[in-house]
Design an enzyme around this catalytic site. Structure first.
Site, PDB file in Angstrom:
ATOM      1  N   ARG A  18       0.804  -1.230   0.000  1.00  0.00           N
ATOM      2  CA  ARG A  18       0.000   0.000   0.000  1.00  0.00           C
ATOM      3  C   ARG A  18       0.839   1.283   0.000  1.00  0.00           C
ATOM      4  NH1 ARG A  18      -3.562  -2.052   4.940  1.00  0.00           N
ATOM      5  NH2 ARG A  18      -1.830  -3.534   5.008  1.00  0.00           N
ATOM      6  N   GLY A  82       3.331 -14.820   5.699  1.00  0.00           N
ATOM      7  CA  GLY A  82       2.556 -14.356   6.844  1.00  0.00           C
ATOM      8  C   GLY A  82       3.397 -14.171   8.098  1.00  0.00           C
ATOM      9  N   ASN A 231       0.882   1.739   7.023  1.00  0.00           N
ATOM     10  CA  ASN A 231       0.680   0.901   5.844  1.00  0.00           C
ATOM     11  C   ASN A 231       0.611   1.710   4.566  1.00  0.00           C
ATOM     12  OD1 ASN A 231       0.452  -1.688   7.236  1.00  0.00           O
ATOM     13  ND2 ASN A 231      -1.382  -0.797   8.119  1.00  0.00           N
ATOM     14  N   ARG A 337      27.713  26.470   4.673  1.00  0.00           N
ATOM     15  CA  ARG A 337      27.897  25.091   4.220  1.00  0.00           C
ATOM     16  C   ARG A 337      28.845  24.326   5.150  1.00  0.00           C
ATOM     17  NH1 ARG A 337      29.510  26.148  -1.757  1.00  0.00           N
ATOM     18  NH2 ARG A 337      29.951  23.906  -1.630  1.00  0.00           N
ATOM     19  N   ASN A 381      36.995  43.004   8.613  1.00  0.00           N
ATOM     20  CA  ASN A 381      35.824  43.502   7.912  1.00  0.00           C
ATOM     21  C   ASN A 381      35.896  43.072   6.453  1.00  0.00           C
ATOM     22  OD1 ASN A 381      33.816  45.155   6.670  1.00  0.00           O
ATOM     23  ND2 ASN A 381      33.859  46.413   8.517  1.00  0.00           N
ATOM     24  N   ASN A 390      38.484  30.511  -5.143  1.00  0.00           N
ATOM     25  CA  ASN A 390      39.183  29.392  -4.508  1.00  0.00           C
ATOM     26  C   ASN A 390      39.422  28.228  -5.454  1.00  0.00           C
ATOM     27  OD1 ASN A 390      36.402  28.955  -4.564  1.00  0.00           O
ATOM     28  ND2 ASN A 390      36.505  27.484  -2.890  1.00  0.00           N
ATOM     29  N   ALA A 427      39.073  48.856  -2.376  1.00  0.00           N
ATOM     30  CA  ALA A 427      37.849  48.357  -2.996  1.00  0.00           C
ATOM     31  C   ALA A 427      38.086  48.047  -4.469  1.00  0.00           C
ATOM     32  CB  ALA A 427      36.745  49.393  -2.847  1.00  0.00           C
TER      33      ALA A 427
HETATM   34  C1  UD1 Z   1      -0.877  -7.410  11.652  1.00  0.00           C
HETATM   35  C2  UD1 Z   1      -1.660  -8.379  12.552  1.00  0.00           C
HETATM   36  C3  UD1 Z   1      -2.920  -7.652  13.059  1.00  0.00           C
HETATM   37  C4  UD1 Z   1      -2.507  -6.388  13.801  1.00  0.00           C
HETATM   38  C5  UD1 Z   1      -1.625  -5.505  12.930  1.00  0.00           C
HETATM   39  C6  UD1 Z   1      -1.058  -4.362  13.762  1.00  0.00           C
HETATM   40  C7  UD1 Z   1      -1.349 -10.668  11.737  1.00  0.00           C
HETATM   41  C8  UD1 Z   1      -1.900 -11.764  10.926  1.00  0.00           C
HETATM   42  N1  UD1 Z   1      -2.057  -9.537  11.793  1.00  0.00           N
HETATM   43  O1  UD1 Z   1      -1.706  -7.105  10.553  1.00  0.00           O
HETATM   44  O2  UD1 Z   1      -3.652  -8.496  13.934  1.00  0.00           O
HETATM   45  O3  UD1 Z   1      -3.673  -5.670  14.184  1.00  0.00           O
HETATM   46  O4  UD1 Z   1      -0.504  -6.255  12.404  1.00  0.00           O
HETATM   47  O5  UD1 Z   1      -0.299  -3.454  13.007  1.00  0.00           O
HETATM   48  O6  UD1 Z   1      -0.294 -10.841  12.318  1.00  0.00           O
HETATM   49  N2  UD1 Z   1       5.550  -9.380   7.765  1.00  0.00           N
HETATM   50  C9  UD1 Z   1       6.612 -10.223   7.502  1.00  0.00           C
HETATM   51  N3  UD1 Z   1       6.393 -11.317   6.751  1.00  0.00           N
HETATM   52  C10 UD1 Z   1       5.180 -11.661   6.267  1.00  0.00           C
HETATM   53  C11 UD1 Z   1       4.100 -10.789   6.539  1.00  0.00           C
HETATM   54  C12 UD1 Z   1       4.319  -9.648   7.297  1.00  0.00           C
HETATM   55  O7  UD1 Z   1       7.737  -9.975   7.927  1.00  0.00           O
HETATM   56  O8  UD1 Z   1       5.077 -12.700   5.599  1.00  0.00           O
HETATM   57  C13 UD1 Z   1       5.805  -8.166   8.557  1.00  0.00           C
HETATM   58  C14 UD1 Z   1       5.483  -6.898   7.815  1.00  0.00           C
HETATM   59  O9  UD1 Z   1       6.609  -6.453   7.086  1.00  0.00           O
HETATM   60  C15 UD1 Z   1       5.095  -5.963   8.938  1.00  0.00           C
HETATM   61  C16 UD1 Z   1       4.504  -6.888   9.999  1.00  0.00           C
HETATM   62  O10 UD1 Z   1       4.981  -8.179   9.684  1.00  0.00           O
HETATM   63  O11 UD1 Z   1       6.226  -5.318   9.485  1.00  0.00           O
HETATM   64  C17 UD1 Z   1       2.980  -6.871   9.984  1.00  0.00           C
HETATM   65  O12 UD1 Z   1       2.535  -7.335   8.727  1.00  0.00           O
HETATM   66  P1  UD1 Z   1       1.333  -6.651   7.950  1.00  0.00           P
HETATM   67  O13 UD1 Z   1       1.140  -7.340   6.674  1.00  0.00           O
HETATM   68  O14 UD1 Z   1       1.528  -5.178   7.935  1.00  0.00           O
HETATM   69  O15 UD1 Z   1       0.153  -7.075   8.931  1.00  0.00           O
HETATM   70  P2  UD1 Z   1      -1.190  -6.312   9.215  1.00  0.00           P
HETATM   71  O16 UD1 Z   1      -2.160  -6.612   8.142  1.00  0.00           O
HETATM   72  O17 UD1 Z   1      -0.914  -4.895   9.522  1.00  0.00           O
HETATM   73 CA    CA Z   2       0.879  -3.458   9.272  1.00  0.00          CA
END
Ligand code: UD1
Ligand code: CA
Length: 462
Positions: A18, A82, A231, A337, A381, A390, A427
């Site tokens: 996003r 995830g 996000n 600078r 001055n 320079n 001057a």
């Molecule tokens: C997540 C939580 C949600 C919470 C929210 C708070 C889960 C499933 N959901 O949702 O409950 O309210 O954060 O901000 O955990 N990331 C990884 N690898 C992945 C996916 C994500 O490292 O495979 C990292 C992202 O880079 C980010 C964090 O985990 O820093 C959260 O991931 P994001 O996809 O932003 O989760 P949300 O939908 O915000």
């Molecule tokens: Ca997030």
């Protein structure tokens, strides 16, 4: 005895779709410091035994930027399946470790050290297997919701998987947790990806723990702004505004006058002394330090600048990597600078540029000058329009002007060149040779007047 060792894991492998950016989300600046920089600061506050950053999307770019962070280890998550799958990647880094794993999110930059300390206290006091940081918010949209039964947390449901009734819950998951390391990684392996996004949700762990009768607690923050996730660009701007507002309030509480906080942009590391007045539209960046009782007038930008006490910076100045000593005055429209030093009580006036130049105490360069690679003594001055030449097209050369010298207006000092102590330069001179102490140097064409020239010219015409 409770094992008080803390290990921090930060999730930062996600793409941040996003944001619509080529720059990894966690490297976007929030009020002058990267998002991940804010999180790393907070992480360090718990004196962790280890800090592991989970990288994935644009992993190399993130790693390169953070190479210098002491004690930081990286774990690669590829592909990104995830948040549970992300945390699993920390397992090898934590083999045989015990204690508490503090899980932070790379995109939640406002969390404070105080909150983290309280989370750990609550977690240890309750002897919990997991403690979830939650908040009650007016607009819970997009966050995971905390589902309670009999007052206790039962599970977390993601927005996309929530029933209409669950969507009405205002208590949200911050994505920040404390976990006892012992049962964690085994339990993570039991998480499935049967949900709206086909991902392994870390949030499922809470339901799993409850079914296994492992103690799960919540810690609810009072100030929900602290756990805001970034996000989108619009959230980036909102979170940055919160950081700036907090900074402004801290400074005002410490005795700094900020005439219009809404238009004053001060980075978190900037220091300002008491009774300094900051006018509207001022931008103070990086490691800038300003002393006491200064006046920083409107629309001035200072980057990594060091300003003494009782200094006046007039309107529309740009000062980058320069030092200005006590009681000096700069501007309006001055450009200082890097590696410039303006001495005590010295004056730099309008449309004057200084680069790698020392202007000694009490010296003045008040109008329309360029002074580069110059060492200028005390009480000199520098007349209007003086230029140090320079650069010869290949190399930079030094100009030295000793104490008490007087440089007449519109002088070019063709470096390398030296004007001795107390010397005068007429001057309009082009000075190519050193001027000895106490001497007068003049280097310009002699003037000749042609008597009656105008009358003659008219007479000879039509
Ligand atoms: C997540 C939580 C949600 C919470 C929210 C708070 C889960 C499933 N959901 O949702 O409950 O309210 O954060 O901000 O955990 N990331 C990884 N690898 C992945 C996916 C994500 O490292 O495979 C990292 C992202 O880079 C980010 C964090 O985990 O820093 C959260 O991931 P994001 O996809 O932003 O989760 P949300 O939908 O915000
Ligand atoms: Ca997030």
């Amino acid at each position: 005895m409770t094992d008080l060792t803390a290990h921090v894991v930060i999730l930062a492998a996600g793409q941040g779709t996003r944001m619509k950016s080529r720059v990894p989300k966690v490297l976007h600046p929030v009020a002058g410091r990267t998002m991940i920089g804010h999180v790393l600061r907070t992480a360090a506050s718990v004196n962790p035994a280890t800090i592991t950053l989970i990288v994935g999307h644009q992993a190399d770019t993130v790693r390169d930027r953070l190479r210098e962070v002491p004690g930081l280890q990286f774990a690669l998550q590829k592909p990104q399946r995830g948040t549970a799958h992300a945390l699993q990647q920390a397992e090898p880094a934590l083999t045989d470790r015990t204690g508490t794993l503090v899980l932070l999110s790379g995109d939640v930059p406002l969390l404070t050290p105080a909150t983290l300390a309280r989370l750990l206290d609550a977690h240890h006091a309750a002897g919990a297997a997991a403690t979830v940081v939650t908040a009650n918010v007016e607009r819970p949209y997009g966050y995971g919701r905390i589902v309670r039964t009999g007052g206790r947390i039962a599970r977390i449901v993601e927005e996309k998987d929530a029933s209409p009734a669950e969507r009405r819950i205002h208590e949200i998951n911050s994505g920040i947790y404390a976990f006892d390391l012992a049962p964690l990684f085994d339990a993570l392996r039991t998480i499935a990806s049967k949900n709206a996004q086909g991902e392994y949700y870390l949030t499922d762990l809470i339901g799993i723990y409850r079914r296994r009768k492992l103690p799960v607690e919540t810690y609810t923050v009072e100030n929900a702004a602290e756990i805001r996730g970034v996000n989108s660009r619009s959230e980036l701007a909102e979170v940055s505004a919160i950081v700036r507002q907090t900074k402004n309030e801290e400074l005002m509480a410490a005795g700094v006058t900020i005439v219009d906080p809404a238009t004053t942009y001060i980075d978190p590391d900037v220091q300002v002394g008491a009774d300094t007045v900051i006018h509207p539209g001022v931008v103070l960046e990086g490691q800038t330090r300003i002393g006491a009782a200064c006046e920083i007038h409107a629309y001035t930008r200072l980057v990594d600048a060091e300003i003494g006490d009782r200094v006046t910076v007039n309107n529309y100045c740009l000062i980058v990597g320069a030092r200005v000593a006590d009681g000096a005055s700069v501007g309006p429209f001055a450009h200082l600078r890097p590696e410039t030093e303006v001495g005590q009580g010295a004056k730099v006036g309008n449309f004057v540029e200084l680069k790698k130049t020392t202007l000694g105490p009490g010296s003045k360069a008040n109008h329309l000058s360029y002074l580069g690679d110059a060492t200028i003594g005390a009480n000199v001055n520098v007349g209007a329009g003086t230029i140090t030449c320079n650069y010869d097209g290949q190399k930079k050369h030094q100009t030295v002007i000793e104490d008490g010298a007087f440089i007449g207006s519109d002088t070019q000092l063709i470096a390398p060149v030296k004007v001795g102590k107390g010397a005068y330069v007429g001057a309009g001179s082009s000075i190519t040779q050193d001027v000895p102490a106490g001497a007068l140097g003049i280097g310009r064409g002699r003037q000749s007047n042609v008597e009656g020239w105008v009358e003659k010219k008219k007479g000879g015409g039509a």
